[in-house]
Design an enzyme around this catalytic site. Structure first.
Site, PDB file in Angstrom:
ATOM      1  N   ASP A  48     124.882  30.219 -25.167  1.00  0.00           N
ATOM      2  CA  ASP A  48     126.182  30.639 -24.621  1.00  0.00           C
ATOM      3  C   ASP A  48     126.293  30.246 -23.143  1.00  0.00           C
ATOM      4  O   ASP A  48     127.335  30.439 -22.517  1.00  0.00           O
ATOM      5  CB  ASP A  48     126.437  32.145 -24.838  1.00  0.00           C
ATOM      6  CG  ASP A  48     125.407  33.032 -24.183  1.00  0.00           C
ATOM      7  OD1 ASP A  48     124.424  32.511 -23.607  1.00  0.00           O
ATOM      8  OD2 ASP A  48     125.579  34.272 -24.229  1.00  0.00           O
ATOM      9  N   SER A  49     125.229  29.606 -22.612  1.00  0.00           N
ATOM     10  CA  SER A  49     125.323  28.985 -21.285  1.00  0.00           C
ATOM     11  C   SER A  49     126.430  27.937 -21.288  1.00  0.00           C
ATOM     12  O   SER A  49     126.894  27.515 -20.231  1.00  0.00           O
ATOM     13  CB  SER A  49     123.990  28.335 -20.902  1.00  0.00           C
ATOM     14  OG  SER A  49     123.573  27.424 -21.896  1.00  0.00           O
ATOM     15  N   ASP A  87     123.214  30.947 -30.114  1.00  0.00           N
ATOM     16  CA  ASP A  87     123.311  32.214 -29.388  1.00  0.00           C
ATOM     17  C   ASP A  87     124.438  33.053 -29.957  1.00  0.00           C
ATOM     18  O   ASP A  87     125.565  32.562 -30.133  1.00  0.00           O
ATOM     19  CB  ASP A  87     123.671  31.920 -27.921  1.00  0.00           C
ATOM     20  CG  ASP A  87     122.514  32.191 -26.994  1.00  0.00           C
ATOM     21  OD1 ASP A  87     121.581  32.927 -27.372  1.00  0.00           O
ATOM     22  OD2 ASP A  87     122.558  31.654 -25.872  1.00  0.00           O
ATOM     23  N   LYS A 116     119.965  33.735 -31.873  1.00  0.00           N
ATOM     24  CA  LYS A 116     119.255  34.367 -30.756  1.00  0.00           C
ATOM     25  C   LYS A 116     120.111  35.496 -30.205  1.00  0.00           C
ATOM     26  O   LYS A 116     121.331  35.335 -30.080  1.00  0.00           O
ATOM     27  CB  LYS A 116     118.966  33.319 -29.667  1.00  0.00           C
ATOM     28  CG  LYS A 116     118.356  33.902 -28.390  1.00  0.00           C
ATOM     29  CD  LYS A 116     117.761  32.835 -27.490  1.00  0.00           C
ATOM     30  CE  LYS A 116     118.752  32.124 -26.591  1.00  0.00           C
ATOM     31  NZ  LYS A 116     119.465  32.982 -25.634  1.00  0.00           N
ATOM     32  N   GLU A 118     120.224  38.671 -27.098  1.00  0.00           N
ATOM     33  CA  GLU A 118     119.661  39.193 -25.853  1.00  0.00           C
ATOM     34  C   GLU A 118     119.450  40.690 -25.958  1.00  0.00           C
ATOM     35  O   GLU A 118     120.324  41.413 -26.447  1.00  0.00           O
ATOM     36  CB  GLU A 118     120.610  38.890 -24.671  1.00  0.00           C
ATOM     37  CG  GLU A 118     120.695  37.412 -24.354  1.00  0.00           C
ATOM     38  CD  GLU A 118     121.536  37.108 -23.124  1.00  0.00           C
ATOM     39  OE1 GLU A 118     121.819  38.021 -22.311  1.00  0.00           O
ATOM     40  OE2 GLU A 118     121.918  35.934 -22.969  1.00  0.00           O
ATOM     41  N   GLU A 185     113.178  34.756 -20.150  1.00  0.00           N
ATOM     42  CA  GLU A 185     113.868  34.063 -19.061  1.00  0.00           C
ATOM     43  C   GLU A 185     113.592  34.729 -17.714  1.00  0.00           C
ATOM     44  O   GLU A 185     113.501  35.961 -17.616  1.00  0.00           O
ATOM     45  CB  GLU A 185     115.389  34.066 -19.335  1.00  0.00           C
ATOM     46  CG  GLU A 185     116.177  33.346 -18.243  1.00  0.00           C
ATOM     47  CD  GLU A 185     117.630  33.080 -18.596  1.00  0.00           C
ATOM     48  OE1 GLU A 185     118.072  33.433 -19.717  1.00  0.00           O
ATOM     49  OE2 GLU A 185     118.333  32.515 -17.731  1.00  0.00           O
TER      50      GLU A 185
HETATM   51  O1  KIV Z   1     122.382  30.214 -23.258  1.00  0.00           O
HETATM   52  C1  KIV Z   1     121.384  29.544 -22.982  1.00  0.00           C
HETATM   53  O2  KIV Z   1     121.435  28.324 -22.819  1.00  0.00           O
HETATM   54  C2  KIV Z   1     120.125  30.256 -22.851  1.00  0.00           C
HETATM   55  C3  KIV Z   1     119.134  29.672 -21.905  1.00  0.00           C
HETATM   56  C4  KIV Z   1     118.330  30.730 -21.272  1.00  0.00           C
HETATM   57  C5  KIV Z   1     118.248  28.688 -22.510  1.00  0.00           C
HETATM   58  O3  KIV Z   1     119.925  31.268 -23.454  1.00  0.00           O
END
Ligand code: KIV
Length: 269
Positions: A48-49, A87, A116, A118, A185
């Site tokens: 989600d970056s 993400d 993924k 968080e 991270e």
């Molecule tokens: O969103 C992203 O690109 C990440 C980075 C920390 C790799 O989670």
């Protein structure tokens, strides 16, 4: 380059830790770049970056399911031999029900291999639930960009003993819940090493030093396309933006001066 690489399974990724083989992970947001990265990456993350590095927002929080699905489809179209991880965006996994509903969308609508999320302790039940449904999950702890507004910025983690212990407990809880790997991270190197040594699943670091089981970088940082800021850990392997700028300037000059297209680039009757 001919691509005879085989897509890794979750077990192959776990085995890399046992064999001591570093895991190569990088982000991609579109098919063109994903196709290039595919020859070299074990895992491609549709992070989600992309909200920051592709859509130029100041944070990741406003990334939506719609955006993540769109970019994940594109990456899956380009990368055929990498393990694709997506993400789950902020707000899409706040409870077990929404986590399952939204994770299912990734699996029904794209060719993704895992998601993924968080967060540590708060995600234990969610990770368990997703795994029960056959959805592979990577946990993400340490600096968590989705918490940056709440925490008042992007803060390095593990600076004191309490925080280091909390991170260790979170890593163990995520592993217990069934996550196949952990993304760590922005964490002090020594703490990252302790965590990696204490869990059996691979720990993939970003800004967490060398003593983990793999590394991930955001493609636009490592290739020099994202120029708004440069985190300390983000090694630049290319000055992408500068090279593109020079090429586009040459093209513009050639058009203005009627150099392009020359005969070579024209059809003759
Ligand atoms: O969103 C992203 O690109 C990440 C980075 C920390 C790799 O989670």
């Amino acid at each position: 380059m001919a691509n005879d690489k085989k897509k890794l399974t979750v077990n192959d990724i776990k085995n890399k830790k046992i064999k001591g083989e570093p895991i190569v992970m990088m982000t991609a947001y579109d098919a063109l770049f994903a196709k290039i990265f595919d020859d070299y990456a074990d895992i491609i993350l549709v992070g989600d970056s992309l909200n920051m590095s592709f859509h130029l927002k100041k944070e990741t929080i406003s990334a939506t399911m719609e955006m993540m699905l769109y970019h994940t489809k594109a990456v899956c179209a380009g990368a055929k031999s990498s393990f694709i991880l997506a993400d789950m965006p902020f707000g899409s996994y706040s409870d077990e029900r929404s986590a399952l509903k939204n994770a299912m969308k990734f699996f029904k609508l794209t060719d993704v291999d895992a998601v993924k999320i968080e967060g540590g302790m708060k995600n234990v039940a969610i990770i368990k639930r997703l795994c029960e449904e056959g959805i592979s999950v990577m946990g993400h702890i340490g600096l968590m960009p989705q918490f940056s507004k709440f925490e008042g910025g992007f803060k390095i983690k593990g600076r004191d003993e309490t925080e280091a212990k909390r991170l260790m407990d979170e890593a163990k809880a995520i592993e217990q819940a069934g996550a196949f790997a952990i993304l760590l991270e922005g964490t002090i190197n020594s703490v990252a090493k302790q965590i990696s040594d204490s869990v059996s699943v691979p720990v993939i670091g970003i800004g967490s030093g060398a003593d983990v089981d793999g590394q991930v970088l955001v493609w636009s940082d490592m290739l020099g396309f994202f120029e708004d800021f440069k985190p300390k850990f983000a090694k630049r392997y290319l000055n992408g933006a500068e090279l593109v700028r020079q090429s586009v300037q040459t093209y513009a000059n050639e058009v203005k001066n009627r150099i392009f297209p020359s005969e070579e680039f024209s059809y003759k009757g």
